[in-house]
Enzyme design. Sequence first.
Site, PDB file in Angstrom:
ATOM      1  N   CYS A 160     -10.219  -7.597  12.662  1.00  0.00           N
ATOM      2  CA  CYS A 160     -10.758  -8.533  11.663  1.00  0.00           C
ATOM      3  C   CYS A 160     -10.114  -8.371  10.285  1.00  0.00           C
ATOM      4  CB  CYS A 160     -12.276  -8.377  11.555  1.00  0.00           C
ATOM      5  SG  CYS A 160     -12.808  -6.721  11.118  1.00  0.00           S
ATOM      6  N   HIS A 166     -18.559 -14.681 -10.786  1.00  0.00           N
ATOM      7  CA  HIS A 166     -19.485 -15.642 -10.189  1.00  0.00           C
ATOM      8  C   HIS A 166     -18.916 -17.048 -10.139  1.00  0.00           C
ATOM      9  CE1 HIS A 166     -23.043 -12.875 -11.368  1.00  0.00           C
ATOM     10  NE2 HIS A 166     -22.355 -12.439 -10.350  1.00  0.00           N
TER      11      HIS A 166
HETATM   12  C1  PEP Z   1     -10.560  -4.339   6.679  1.00  0.00           C
HETATM   13  O1  PEP Z   1     -10.554  -3.280   6.054  1.00  0.00           O
HETATM   14  O2  PEP Z   1      -9.581  -4.755   7.338  1.00  0.00           O
HETATM   15  C2  PEP Z   1     -11.763  -5.194   6.679  1.00  0.00           C
HETATM   16  C3  PEP Z   1     -11.865  -6.255   7.455  1.00  0.00           C
HETATM   17  O3  PEP Z   1     -12.736  -4.866   5.798  1.00  0.00           O
HETATM   18  P1  PEP Z   1     -12.688  -5.236   4.227  1.00  0.00           P
HETATM   19  O4  PEP Z   1     -11.473  -6.096   4.013  1.00  0.00           O
HETATM   20  O5  PEP Z   1     -13.968  -5.916   3.943  1.00  0.00           O
HETATM   21  O6  PEP Z   1     -12.562  -3.877   3.628  1.00  0.00           O
END
Ligand code: PEP
Length: 759
Positions: A686, A374
């Site tokens: 992403c 946290h």
């Molecule tokens: C990924 O796996 O690339 C992703 C964006 O999800 P996380 O990093 O939250 O697993």
Amino acid sequence: MGGGVHPRFDGTSSRRLLARLRDIMAGSGSGQDRLDKIVTLIAAEMKADVCSCYVMRAGEVLELFSTEGLNKTAVHNTRLRVGEGIVGYIAGHARPVALDNAPSHPSFAYRPETGEDPFQSLAGVPILRGSKVRGVLVIQHKDRRRYVEEEVETLQTIAMVVAELVAQSELVNPVEVTTTGDPVLAPARLSGTAMSAGLAMGLAVIHRPQLTVRQMVAEDADAELERFNTALQTMHSAIDDLLEAASLAGLSEPRDILETYRMFAEDRGWLSRIREAIRVGLTAEAAVQQVQNDTRARMSHLTDPYIRERLMDFEDLTNRLLQHLAGKTGTTDGATLPDDMILVARSMGPAELLDYDRTRLRGLLLEEGSPASHVCIVARALNIPVVQAADALNRIEPLDQLIVDGDHGSVFIRPAEDIQMAFGEAVALQHRKEQMYAEIRNLPSVTRDGVPISIQLNCGLLIDLPHLTASGAEGVGLYRTEIPFMVRASYPDVTAQTTLYSRIMDEVGHKPIVFRTLDVGGDKMLPYMTGGEEENPALGWRAVRIGLDHPSLLRQQLRALLLAAAGRPLSVMFPMIAEVAEFDGARRLLELELKRLAAQGIEAPSSLRVGTMLEVPSLLWQLPALLPKLDFLSVGSNDLTQYLFAADRGNPRTSTRYDPLSPSMLCVLRRLVDECSRHKVSLSICGEMAGRPLDAMALIGVGFRTLSMSPPSVGPVKTMLRSLDVAALRQYMSGLYTGADHSLRDKLKTFGKDHGVIF
Ligand code: PEP
Ligand code: MG
């Protein structure tokens, strides 16, 4: 197991022993005299054949300082290293041990000079002061016997008194206790773990929450209970004030955390154990401290990060309670603190961090903690660099100059002039870059040859959202909904989720946002979710798999998202989909929630887009069946890389072994680009690679036109793409996909340099 019948050692025996202990402490005599009296008293009252006290000397050596029952000639002669023998084991692990067959313990070490071979049973506790082990207190019995909890707890209480005796009567030269073996003023460097990015320089402020408990035994238990209840009340209102202040400052995430934290303060088990200890005869302070020692000892062998973090929360509460019992408010005295301070602590709770003046706080150095703790979540939200490094407190003196490098996980102690200059230059460079990024913030995100690239943000905290305007990003490409779930003590209900999602949508305004449904499991376990230990959590019960097995969880989240969106557009994305059937299953739950909404006459979202992440390679072979069902697809390259190469993303040995800029990964990504464009499905990426300028360049070369990244990456990636000629890059990359390279990183870097790309 052996053991005869023994008179029971119970609360009454413990009270009597503590009362006599108080007399010894109140009486006269040197430290050594009193220590001798204490071991004699313990041996008599606990009907032990032996009671011994070992005290820590310089060089991590435990010296027998006093004994009843062992050869007196061994006193000041018998010495054990930490880790040597059972006594050394207790010191090394800082936790109590109770053995009915001590010679069979793997750490048993026979020291003939003590004459201890006839003793079968042993109970020992560490003598702790603050976070340090100052010695070990043991009792031994000739026969085999099981020690009861009260005996160990009583020894722990006495050990607290002995810790004070060791410190106050200077049984050991205090210099010995603080000597670390290092020349005190020499510069030093600690290597640790980066927990919150950024660079900071300032003067060390040692966070000393541990108040010394001097009075152990109380005459009047009722009066003590009264004092305790009053202190508890004032602590509660002080936490409420902090909550209020955090909320006024617009810090929603720290507020969430503090609320969880206040719930801990009301934890019945914790409170009732403290009250019980007061009833037994301890002062309120000693009871709070003893319950904490006990909790620490019970939990110290557990390595589960969640449990370790809860332990820190309890430590924080203990210290707060002690401060309130001592009549101190718990706020730090601003007048005596330096203007640029680096806080150094063994561990710390989020509320403690917020006690310090944020305008002076430059960095944080913790001995214990993980990035998911946290205090780190709060520090990141406040933009405070954090490094975790073991042994920090032993190496740092108050007001030492420190540099905390939260990007690389290093700390420079009393840095030499050249390091200070390098730090100054790094900070200046960072400022220049930030200025440059600010200048291009409102310029179009297009490549040099006119190809538009959409830059989106990855977010997971409300406090991330102001970056949307500040960075000039087009929208939120990934909102990780699990983070608020992880910092709560229980599953948030539909109302709490609806309020949160609605606030997020308000903050984002007209910009698009993609909500990813709960992606827990793997390395992101929820404290209140029981799924049992898994051998391979990354390949285990996580993300949409949990949602499909517990449809009510996923339905509640979808319901909250729909309710929050009412009349506004909504984009929902499912994580870890491995086959079309899973997508269909998740989508069906969404349809059920839409129907429910309609049946209740509640306004639906103005538009609904449904997509999936591509993280599991199996899905690549179902694209023709999958894509017609999707509005969008986003590549989670962090997970895709780990599953493609069978290399755990969280394991430092394997996580960097394979490069996402390898021909195989880039071939996969190129195929995706082709398939999505054929099916007219919007595609984005992403994972972390989208936020690294060189990797982002490769992604653009492969054909990606939407990149979603964490806020600090926007400036560097936008700078890169505005200097990039995509046509030339595509041409260059066309010859690279079929090669045998481990990585194309160097080749791509050379292309970038030759073509004036700014990294
Ligand atoms: C990924 O796996 O690339 C992703 C964006 O999800 P996380 O990093 O939250 O697993
Ligand atoms: Mg993922």
